[in-house]
Design an enzyme around this catalytic site. Structure first.
Site, PDB file in Angstrom:
ATOM      1  N   ASN A 129       0.870  -1.180   0.000  1.00  0.00           N
ATOM      2  CA  ASN A 129       0.000   0.000   0.000  1.00  0.00           C
ATOM      3  C   ASN A 129       0.903   1.225   0.000  1.00  0.00           C
ATOM      4  OD1 ASN A 129      -1.808   2.036   0.447  1.00  0.00           O
ATOM      5  ND2 ASN A 129      -2.318   1.434   2.562  1.00  0.00           N
ATOM      6  N   HIS A 176      -9.542   1.559   4.466  1.00  0.00           N
ATOM      7  CA  HIS A 176      -8.258   1.643   5.172  1.00  0.00           C
ATOM      8  C   HIS A 176      -8.406   2.565   6.383  1.00  0.00           C
ATOM      9  CE1 HIS A 176      -4.144   2.668   6.147  1.00  0.00           C
ATOM     10  NE2 HIS A 176      -3.821   1.517   5.594  1.00  0.00           N
ATOM     11  N   SER A 180       3.042  -2.235  10.341  1.00  0.00           N
ATOM     12  CA  SER A 180       4.487  -2.318  10.574  1.00  0.00           C
ATOM     13  C   SER A 180       5.084  -3.669  10.198  1.00  0.00           C
ATOM     14  CB  SER A 180       4.816  -1.965  12.033  1.00  0.00           C
ATOM     15  OG  SER A 180       4.431  -0.619  12.315  1.00  0.00           O
ATOM     16  N   GLY A 222       2.253   2.024  10.791  1.00  0.00           N
ATOM     17  CA  GLY A 222       3.253   3.077  10.674  1.00  0.00           C
ATOM     18  C   GLY A 222       3.917   3.460  11.984  1.00  0.00           C
ATOM     19  N   LYS A 258       0.126   4.324  -0.288  1.00  0.00           N
ATOM     20  CA  LYS A 258      -0.456   5.538   0.316  1.00  0.00           C
ATOM     21  C   LYS A 258      -0.139   6.751  -0.578  1.00  0.00           C
ATOM     22  CE  LYS A 258       0.034   3.219   4.697  1.00  0.00           C
ATOM     23  NZ  LYS A 258       0.047   3.315   6.135  1.00  0.00           N
ATOM     24  N   GLU A 265      -5.731  -4.922  10.196  1.00  0.00           N
ATOM     25  CA  GLU A 265      -4.642  -4.016  10.566  1.00  0.00           C
ATOM     26  C   GLU A 265      -5.000  -3.290  11.862  1.00  0.00           C
ATOM     27  OE1 GLU A 265      -2.366  -2.687   6.765  1.00  0.00           O
ATOM     28  OE2 GLU A 265      -4.230  -1.572   6.810  1.00  0.00           O
ATOM     29  N   GLU A 282      -6.693   4.854   7.552  1.00  0.00           N
ATOM     30  CA  GLU A 282      -6.438   6.290   7.320  1.00  0.00           C
ATOM     31  C   GLU A 282      -7.635   6.949   6.636  1.00  0.00           C
ATOM     32  OE1 GLU A 282      -2.716   5.588   5.389  1.00  0.00           O
ATOM     33  OE2 GLU A 282      -1.887   4.949   7.315  1.00  0.00           O
TER      34      GLU A 282
HETATM   35  P1  PGA Z   1       2.719   0.164   7.535  1.00  0.00           P
HETATM   36  O1  PGA Z   1       1.275   0.432   6.860  1.00  0.00           O
HETATM   37  O2  PGA Z   1       3.218  -1.148   6.973  1.00  0.00           O
HETATM   38  O3  PGA Z   1       3.556   1.327   7.116  1.00  0.00           O
HETATM   39  O4  PGA Z   1       2.498   0.088   9.008  1.00  0.00           O
HETATM   40  C1  PGA Z   1       0.385  -0.633   6.653  1.00  0.00           C
HETATM   41  C2  PGA Z   1      -0.886  -0.132   6.051  1.00  0.00           C
HETATM   42  O5  PGA Z   1      -1.339   0.979   6.401  1.00  0.00           O
HETATM   43  O6  PGA Z   1      -1.504  -0.806   5.203  1.00  0.00           O
END
Ligand code: PGA
Length: 251
Positions: free
Chosen positions: A9, A95, A213, A173, A11, A167, A97
């Site tokens: 992903n 997601h 992460s 993140g 982003k 997640e 976010e």
């Molecule tokens: P990350 O993000 O691996 O940077 O923690 C995962 C995601 O948001 O899908």
């Protein structure tokens, strides 16, 4: 037998030129993934979709979101019909976010999921609890609501085009990793819940990804869990080197 799936992903990262360079360099990875029956894909920004599709047709290319209407007065939005027109057939929905910064709810996710499925998309539906919900031991209740509302009205046939990404929001993140046991416990709960929403046959076939992460150093511990079929990866999917390292750990 469920195939493993590694999905990056991106982003709001990578310029079009960078996305193209990644996609061109990923042809040896898609070849390797194919040999090992692993599905490999990325979710670029809308602007990067076309170049990634053209630069490596073997890579699964997913949008990061889509609107639930086909067209109209929705300034700034992109519809599933437009994505389909471009040749995109996968999309993320829900997601964390999108949920926390852009007001996405289980209800709006449901509208988007139904629209995407009706257009023939495969939907990666993202679910997960916040830190507060985790601390208050509400994870399963939250996941249950996200699944039952988000997937309401999805037919048995359409369930074959659903992928779930679990997640934990507190892990995205942050470098804070959920334990492999927690990931397995929740992914197994997700599979049980999906069985009640569709059938045990359908839920047995659904790929469930873990995300938050995930790095080359920890991806294997998650993949070793019975109900974890792959990973949705943000930061560690942004360079081909790191993406390849993730893939190598999954082989
Ligand atoms: P990350 O993000 O691996 O940077 O923690 C995962 C995601 O948001 O899908």
């Amino acid at each position: 037998m469920r195939k493993k799936l590694l999905l990056g992903n991106w982003k709001m990262n990578l310029l079009v030129g960078e996305a193209k360079a990644f996609a061109l360099a990923s042809t040896s990875l898609t070849q390797k993934a194919k040999e090992h029956q692993i599905m490999l894909g990325v979710a670029p920004t809308y602007l990067g979709l076309q170049t990634v599709l053209a630069s490596n047709p073997e890579l699964i290319v997913a949008a990061q979101d889509m609107h639930f209407e086909s067209k109209g007065a929705f300034t700034g939005e992109i519809s599933g019909d437009m994505l389909k027109d471009l040749g995109v057939s996968w999309t993320l929905i829900g997601h964390s976010e999108r949920r926390s910064y852009f007001g996405e709810t289980n209800f709006s996710c449901n509208k988007k999921i139904k629209k995407a499925l009706s257009l023939g998309f495969t939907v990666v539906y993202c679910v997960g609890e916040t830190a507060k919900e985790y601390e208050e031991n509400q994870t399963k209740q939250i996941i249950h609501d996200q699944l039952s509302v988000g997937l309401q009205g999805v037919s048995e046939e359409e369930f074959s085009r659903i992928v779930i990404a679990y997640e934990p929001v507190w892990s995205i993140g942050t470098g804070l990793n959920a334990s492999a046991e927690h990931a397995q416990d929740i992914c197994s709960y997700i599979r049980q819940t999906l069985a009640t929403l569709s059938s045990s046959k359908a839920s047995d076939a659904i790929q469930i990804l873990y995300g938050g992460s995930v790095k080359p150093t920890n991806v294997k511990t998650y993949l070793l869990q019975n109900d974890v079929d792959g990973a949705l990866v943000g930061g560690a999917s942004l360079t081909v080197e790191s993406f390849e390292a993730l893939l190598n750990e999954m082989i």
